[in-house]
Design an enzyme around this catalytic site. Structure first.
Site, PDB file in Angstrom:
ATOM      1  N   GLY A   1      -1.453  -1.661  -1.600  1.00 23.04           N
ATOM      2  CA  GLY A   1      -1.998  -0.336  -0.814  1.00 23.04           C
ATOM      3  C   GLY A   1      -0.583   0.013  -0.029  1.00 23.04           C
TER       4      GLY A   1
ATOM      5  NE  ARG B   1      18.285   2.568   6.110  1.00 20.14           N
ATOM      6  CZ  ARG B   1      18.949   1.810   7.487  1.00 20.14           C
ATOM      7  NH1 ARG B   1      18.067   0.779   7.390  1.00 20.14           N
ATOM      8  NH2 ARG B   1      20.091   1.797   7.924  1.00 20.14           N
ATOM      9  CB  ALA B   2      15.358  -4.171   5.868  1.00 14.12           C
TER      10      ALA B   2
ATOM     11  NE  ARG C   1      -5.378  -2.469  -4.663  1.00 12.13           N
ATOM     12  CZ  ARG C   1      -5.461  -1.002  -4.152  1.00 12.13           C
ATOM     13  NH1 ARG C   1      -5.219  -0.403  -4.245  1.00 12.13           N
ATOM     14  NH2 ARG C   1      -5.090  -1.171  -2.596  1.00 12.13           N
TER      15      ARG C   1
ATOM     16  CG  ASP D   1      -5.386 -10.648   1.411  1.00 10.90           C
ATOM     17  OD1 ASP D   1      -5.490 -11.571   1.423  1.00 10.90           O
ATOM     18  OD2 ASP D   1      -6.242  -9.440   0.789  1.00 10.90           O
ATOM     19  N   GLY D   2      -3.425  -9.460  -1.334  1.00 10.33           N
ATOM     20  CA  GLY D   2      -3.994  -9.296  -2.684  1.00 10.33           C
ATOM     21  C   GLY D   2      -2.597  -9.804  -3.120  1.00 10.33           C
TER      22      GLY D   2
ATOM     23  CB  THR E   1      -1.169  -3.891   5.107  1.00 10.23           C
ATOM     24  OG1 THR E   1      -2.743  -3.351   5.160  1.00 10.23           O
ATOM     25  CG2 THR E   1      -1.498  -4.916   5.345  1.00 10.23           C
TER      26      THR E   1
ATOM     27  CG  ASP F   1      -6.307  -3.080   6.291  1.00 14.43           C
ATOM     28  OD1 ASP F   1      -5.457  -1.190   6.355  1.00 14.43           O
ATOM     29  OD2 ASP F   1      -6.052  -3.335   4.984  1.00 14.43           O
TER      30      ASP F   1
ATOM     31  CG  ASP G   1      -5.914  -7.006   6.225  1.00 14.56           C
ATOM     32  OD1 ASP G   1      -4.399  -7.140   5.937  1.00 14.56           O
ATOM     33  OD2 ASP G   1      -6.429  -7.310   5.800  1.00 14.56           O
TER      34      ASP G   1
ATOM     35  NE  ARG H   1     -22.744  19.086  16.838  1.00 14.93           N
ATOM     36  CZ  ARG H   1     -22.253  20.508  16.321  1.00 14.93           C
ATOM     37  NH1 ARG H   1     -20.915  20.250  15.606  1.00 14.93           N
ATOM     38  NH2 ARG H   1     -22.566  20.799  14.894  1.00 14.93           N
TER      39      ARG H   1
ATOM     40  CG  MET I   1      -8.701   3.260   5.854  1.00 16.75           C
ATOM     41  SD  MET I   1      -7.085   3.587   4.792  1.00 16.75           S
ATOM     42  CE  MET I   1      -8.201   4.807   3.474  1.00 16.75           C
TER      43      MET I   1
ATOM     44  NE  ARG J   1      -7.799  -5.372   2.680  1.00 16.72           N
ATOM     45  CZ  ARG J   1      -7.236  -5.453   1.871  1.00 16.72           C
ATOM     46  NH1 ARG J   1      -7.090  -5.413   0.101  1.00 16.72           N
ATOM     47  NH2 ARG J   1      -5.788  -6.327   2.051  1.00 16.72           N
TER      48      ARG J   1
ATOM     49  CE  LYS K   1     -28.779   5.827  30.674  1.00 20.69           C
ATOM     50  NZ  LYS K   1     -28.406   4.595  31.465  1.00 20.69           N
TER      51      LYS K   1
ATOM     52  CD  GLU L   1     -11.916   0.862   4.624  1.00 15.40           C
ATOM     53  OE1 GLU L   1     -11.966   1.918   4.195  1.00 15.40           O
ATOM     54  OE2 GLU L   1     -10.983   0.171   4.702  1.00 15.40           O
TER      55      GLU L   1
HETATM   56  P1  ADP Z   1      -3.070  -5.259  -1.425  1.00 14.75           P
HETATM   57  O1  ADP Z   1      -1.582  -6.115  -1.554  1.00 14.75           O
HETATM   58  O2  ADP Z   1      -3.062  -4.204  -0.371  1.00 14.75           O
HETATM   59  O3  ADP Z   1      -4.747  -5.915  -0.871  1.00 14.75           O
HETATM   60  P2  ADP Z   1      -4.730  -5.827  -3.918  1.00 14.75           P
HETATM   61  O4  ADP Z   1      -6.092  -6.616  -3.243  1.00 14.75           O
HETATM   62  O5  ADP Z   1      -4.713  -4.738  -4.320  1.00 14.75           O
HETATM   63  O6  ADP Z   1      -3.434  -5.236  -2.539  1.00 14.75           O
HETATM   64  O7  ADP Z   1      -3.690  -6.551  -4.520  1.00 14.75           O
HETATM   65  C1  ADP Z   1      -2.203  -5.811  -5.688  1.00 14.75           C
HETATM   66  C2  ADP Z   1      -1.703  -6.256  -6.786  1.00 14.75           C
HETATM   67  O8  ADP Z   1      -1.936  -8.108  -6.620  1.00 14.75           O
HETATM   68  C3  ADP Z   1      -3.208  -6.701  -7.033  1.00 14.75           C
HETATM   69  O9  ADP Z   1      -3.444  -5.928  -7.845  1.00 14.75           O
HETATM   70  C4  ADP Z   1      -3.171  -8.022  -8.577  1.00 14.75           C
HETATM   71  O10 ADP Z   1      -2.116  -7.585 -10.096  1.00 14.75           O
HETATM   72  C5  ADP Z   1      -2.320  -8.544  -7.691  1.00 14.75           C
HETATM   73  N1  ADP Z   1      -2.495  -9.927  -7.268  1.00 14.75           N
HETATM   74  C6  ADP Z   1      -4.198 -10.208  -6.436  1.00 14.75           C
HETATM   75  N2  ADP Z   1      -5.085 -11.020  -6.553  1.00 14.75           N
HETATM   76  C7  ADP Z   1      -4.832 -11.940  -7.450  1.00 14.75           C
HETATM   77  C8  ADP Z   1      -4.267 -12.701  -7.716  1.00 14.75           C
HETATM   78  N3  ADP Z   1      -5.639 -14.190  -6.824  1.00 14.75           N
HETATM   79  N4  ADP Z   1      -3.803 -13.723  -8.519  1.00 14.75           N
HETATM   80  C9  ADP Z   1      -2.888 -12.877  -9.069  1.00 14.75           C
HETATM   81  N5  ADP Z   1      -2.727 -11.678  -8.912  1.00 14.75           N
HETATM   82  C10 ADP Z   1      -3.548 -10.929  -7.584  1.00 14.75           C
END
Ligand code: ADP
Length: 325
Positions: free
Chosen positions: A13, A23-24, A74, A105-106, A128, A130, A132, A165, A172, A174, A214, A225
């Site tokens: 994301g 840049r940095a 992704r 985190d992904g 991110t 988030d 998180d 209302r 957002m 997650r 009230k 979300e």
């Molecule tokens: P974010 O970094 O915002 O949390 P994603 O969860 O979509 O976003 O992860 C981004 C990319 O990181 C994924 O599309 C994938 O290429 C890579 N990735 C995520 N989890 C794994 C994993 N367990 N092993 C290898 N690559 C991963």
């Protein structure tokens, strides 16, 4: 192994101030004598070889731009050993010896797996909205998103009070309630409904029982979300069924939360963290995410950063409640 060339990518994301971080990293790397290569579209570009040599001027005038000039994506292929093998071969071909990965985190999970398979020095930056990631007080983009939420909710308040209302505003996050909770404080919202306590208390029932409406002519509730909170739509449905006396409206802020020129605070942390990423590589650090704790740069091992249970300050829920009487 001596590092000569650092590759930078943004993944997952997007978040405001990712550009300030790019840049940095670029400028600090060049200052310290490294070559720099920009990798397009996250891990996708590492697999397809979409890579651009970066000079200091490639990152001119981007500190104020939202989004990411490197684009993000992704990449399913990178989650497979075959995909990562191609990514490693691209790095060898391009002469990239170390990576700075900016993402959530992904993306850092991917970095961790990749680094352990191929023994590559990788430093992560928490990019991110988030907030998180564990081990850092804040993440790149969080403050800007919070300000975007604040501006949007201020506008909703005008219309909400004209119509008497109940508004559920979904933000957002997650599985994290930071945007909802601090957004609620910043806008004087009546409540925040967050995933961290969703399995412990029925936050909706508590809200209604507190008689939150009230003495007021409008109520705004920020909802994170999440499957566990039910999101704003899920909660509105419950109100219609269980508390039909309320006139409910739902606003889902969606992707506007990701955009916009970054705030000063985000530009500053992205700049500090970007410089710190290069210092970390110079010090021989690897597999760490750069964090900021109490205004000091810290190195957080990937395994900790992605633990997925960053604690939220629950006292702030009470603050929201007390300040909205
Ligand atoms: P974010 O970094 O915002 O949390 P994603 O969860 O979509 O976003 O992860 C981004 C990319 O990181 C994924 O599309 C994938 O290429 C890579 N990735 C995520 N989890 C794994 C994993 N367990 N092993 C290898 N690559 C991963």
């Amino acid at each position: 192994m001596e590092i000569k060339c650092v590759g930078i990518l943004t993944s997952g994301g997007d978040a405001p101030a990712m550009n300030a971080a790019i840049r940095a990293v670029t400028r600090a790397a060049i200052y310290n004598g490294f070559e720099v290569k920009g990798i397009m579209r996250g891990y996708k570009g590492l697999i397809s070889g979409e890579i651009i040599p970066f000079k200091t001027q490639n990152v001119s005038n981007i500190i104020k731009q939202g989004g990411t000039i490197l684009k993000t994506a992704r990449c399913q292929e990178f989650t497979t050993p075959e995909g990562r093998k191609i990514a490693y071969e691209t790095m060898q071909k391009e002469g990239i010896d170390a990576l700075v990965v900016i993402g959530g985190d992904g993306s850092l999970t991917g970095a961790r797996v990749f680094a352990s398979e191929y023994n590559i020095p990788i430093v992560g930056l928490p990019g991110t909205i988030d907030n998180d990631l564990y081990g850092t007080d804040t993440t790149i983009g969080y403050d800007t998103a919070l300000n975007t939420i604040m501006e949007a909710v201020d506008k909703l308040r005008d219309t909400a009070s004209s119509h008497e209302r109940l508004f559920f505003v979904e933000v957002m996050g997650r599985n994290a309630g930071f945007l909802a909770l601090n957004g609620a404080i910043a806008t004087g919202a009546e409540a925040a409904i967050i995933p961290e306590i969703a399995t412990e208390v029925d936050q909706l029932a508590e809200l209604i029982q507190n008689g939150f409406r009230k003495s007021k002519n409008s109520s705004i509730v920020l909802v994170a979300e999440s499957e566990v909170t039910g999101g704003a739509m899920g909660l509105a449905k419950r109100v219609e069924e269980e508390y039909p006396q309320y006139d409910v409206r739902v606003t889902i802020l969606g992707h506007i939360q990701r955009g916009g020129s970054p705030t000063a605070s985000d530009r500053i942390i992205a700049s500090r963290m970007g410089e710190a990423a290069i210092n970390a590589l110079l010090e021989g650090q690897r597999n760490v995410m750069i964090g900021i704790q109490n205004d000091e740069i810290v190195y957080v091992p990937f395994s900790k950063a992605i633990r997925n249970d960053k604690p939220i300050n629950r006292d702030l829920l009470n603050t929201v409640k007390i300040l909205s009487i």
